[in-house]
Design an enzyme around this catalytic site. Structure first.
Site, mmCIF file in Angstrom:
data_model
loop_
_atom_site.group_PDB
_atom_site.id
_atom_site.type_symbol
_atom_site.label_atom_id
_atom_site.label_comp_id
_atom_site.label_asym_id
_atom_site.label_seq_id
_atom_site.Cartn_x
_atom_site.Cartn_y
_atom_site.Cartn_z
ATOM 1 N N GLN A 153 -1.445 10.506 18.149
ATOM 2 C CA GLN A 153 -2.669 9.990 17.534
ATOM 3 C C GLN A 153 -3.107 8.664 18.131
ATOM 4 O OE1 GLN A 153 -0.665 9.877 13.588
ATOM 5 N NE2 GLN A 153 -1.798 7.998 13.240
ATOM 6 N N GLY A 165 0.838 -1.199 0.000
ATOM 7 C CA GLY A 165 0.000 0.000 0.000
ATOM 8 C C GLY A 165 0.873 1.249 0.000
ATOM 9 N N HIS A 166 1.904 1.244 0.857
ATOM 10 C CA HIS A 166 2.826 2.383 0.890
ATOM 11 C C HIS A 166 3.593 2.486 -0.432
ATOM 12 C CE1 HIS A 166 2.595 1.251 5.319
ATOM 13 N NE2 HIS A 166 2.222 2.508 5.350
ATOM 14 N N LYS A 221 -7.421 4.219 1.920
ATOM 15 C CA LYS A 221 -7.644 3.229 2.987
ATOM 16 C C LYS A 221 -8.096 3.933 4.268
ATOM 17 C CE LYS A 221 -6.587 -0.410 5.752
ATOM 18 N NZ LYS A 221 -6.380 0.222 7.023
ATOM 19 N N GLY A 273 -3.445 7.586 1.447
ATOM 20 C CA GLY A 273 -4.234 6.460 0.968
ATOM 21 C C GLY A 273 -5.720 6.632 1.265
HETATM 22 P P1 AMP Z 1 0.271 4.343 7.919
HETATM 23 O O1 AMP Z 1 1.715 4.000 7.833
HETATM 24 O O2 AMP Z 1 -0.618 3.187 8.218
HETATM 25 O O3 AMP Z 1 0.010 5.559 8.752
HETATM 26 O O4 AMP Z 1 -0.145 4.769 6.446
HETATM 27 C C1 AMP Z 1 0.586 5.725 5.718
HETATM 28 C C2 AMP Z 1 -0.170 6.042 4.451
HETATM 29 O O5 AMP Z 1 -0.360 4.838 3.695
HETATM 30 C C3 AMP Z 1 -1.582 6.596 4.731
HETATM 31 O O6 AMP Z 1 -1.850 7.634 3.792
HETATM 32 C C4 AMP Z 1 -2.460 5.399 4.496
HETATM 33 O O7 AMP Z 1 -3.774 5.739 4.085
HETATM 34 C C5 AMP Z 1 -1.723 4.700 3.373
HETATM 35 N N1 AMP Z 1 -2.090 3.273 3.312
HETATM 36 C C6 AMP Z 1 -2.089 2.377 4.338
HETATM 37 N N2 AMP Z 1 -2.551 1.186 3.912
HETATM 38 C C7 AMP Z 1 -2.863 1.329 2.598
HETATM 39 C C8 AMP Z 1 -3.393 0.464 1.591
HETATM 40 N N3 AMP Z 1 -3.713 -0.804 1.848
HETATM 41 N N4 AMP Z 1 -3.590 0.964 0.358
HETATM 42 C C9 AMP Z 1 -3.273 2.265 0.062
HETATM 43 N N5 AMP Z 1 -2.758 3.129 0.956
HETATM 44 C C10 AMP Z 1 -2.552 2.669 2.204
#
Ligand code: AMP
Length: 291
Positions: free
Chosen positions: A59, A34-35, A149, A147
């Site tokens: 957060q 995803g990242h 997500k 994302g």
């Molecule tokens: P996080 O590290 O979980 O805070 O996520 C960092 C970024 O990655 C945020 O903008 C999330 O929305 C995005 N993100 C996390 N999981 C996914 C996914 N499965 N698909 C797309 N973007 C994602």
């Protein structure tokens, strides 16, 4: 391009102006596909892709997973190098919050921060917006990529840059899923194999809801609830926090007459793992019955 790793504000400031335009991908690390999709999107939008890696204490609520949140810096570094990232900003908590974060000035997420995910996680969006604004001020990106997500987070960041006149363009990227539908998340690594089976109910509920979208909001929600109620009876069970159909910009629940874009959002716990997922839908007007 060599990959610069900045850990302090001074290191960041010294490097910043050599990068031209910057597209920033803010993350909490434990990087996955995803990242990677966000990084690839960012690559086409500016001279340099910057990735921030910071597990933001502000957060996380009491009793949440701040202490056990996965920290995998060497693997994250390898992924960033592979994906052509030019700058990693990976500060310590002391660098981001020199005053310990106590009693300082923070961003208020307003009314939108108190609905849907904000009910389950009070104060969460204040913490998210505060760290994102700080990262914007330190890195000074032209564009930032988030994302879908985390759809409410994306909506709130768009709202923040509008309301506070923050000169950063916000871009959203579709959710990346496993082949069986599970949305990728750094938290998936907490799941046992039995818990993972239960967790699949979230994305299945969204798909079932989506198939009912021609029949309107009540039918969409009841189709999703059938799956979620079944998952609540399995072992291990899904403990549902919410399933809602909301307006994508306000996160207010839509009425039965709603026409246009909407987001079907779901969240719950499996074991001790908090999972969220959502699906963008388009609700078309009911066909005219006049002949
Ligand atoms: P996080 O590290 O979980 O805070 O996520 C960092 C970024 O990655 C945020 O903008 C999330 O929305 C995005 N993100 C996390 N999981 C996914 C996914 N499965 N698909 C797309 N973007 C994602």
């Amino acid at each position: 391009m060599t990959l610069v790793i900045a850990r302090t504000r001074e290191e960041l400031a010294a490097a910043r102006d050599s990068f031209g335009t910057i597209a920033l991908v803010p993350t909490m690390g434990a990087l996955h596909e995803g990242h990677r999709s966000l990084i690839r999107r960012a690559r086409g939008l500016a001279n340099t892709v910057a990735v921030s890696i910071f597990v933001n204490p502000l957060q996380f609520g009491p009793g949440e997973d701040l202490d056990r949140y996965p920290r995998t810096f060497p693997e994250d570094l390898a992924i960033c190098a592979e994906e052509g990232v030019g700058l990693i900003f990976a500060p310590t908590v002391e660098t981001m919050y020199p005053e310990n974060g106590d009693g300082g000035v923070t961003v208020s997420s307003g009314e939108m921060g108190t609905v849907v995910e904000g009910v389950t996680r009070p104060g969460h969006f204040d913490g998210v917006l505060t760290v994102v604004l700080k990262l914007f001020n330190l890195i000074r990106p032209d564009i930032a990529v988030f994302g879908e997500k985390d759809a409410q987070q994306l909506a709130m960041i768009r709202r923040m840059v509008t309301d506070l006149n923050v000169p950063v363009w916000i871009d959203g990227c579709p959710t990346v899923r496993e082949e069986d539908g599970l949305a990728l998340s750094s938290r998936n690594r907490y799941l046992s194999s039995a818990e993972r089976v239960t967790a699949l109910s979230l994305s299945l509920a969204l798909r079932m809801g989506a198939t009912a979208s021609p029949d309107g909001p009540a039918k969409i929600l009841s189709a999703a609830r059938v799956v979620l109620e079944e998952a609540a009876e399995t072992e291990p069970p899904l403990e549902l926090d919410y399933v809602v159909l909301v307006d994508p910009t306000t996160f207010h629940e839509v009425g039965e007459e709603h026409v246009g874009p909407a987001v079907l959002a779901v969240a719950g716990r499996v074991g001790s793992t908090h999972l969220i997922d959502n699906m963008p839908l388009y609700l078309a007007p009911a066909p005219s019955t006049e002949s």
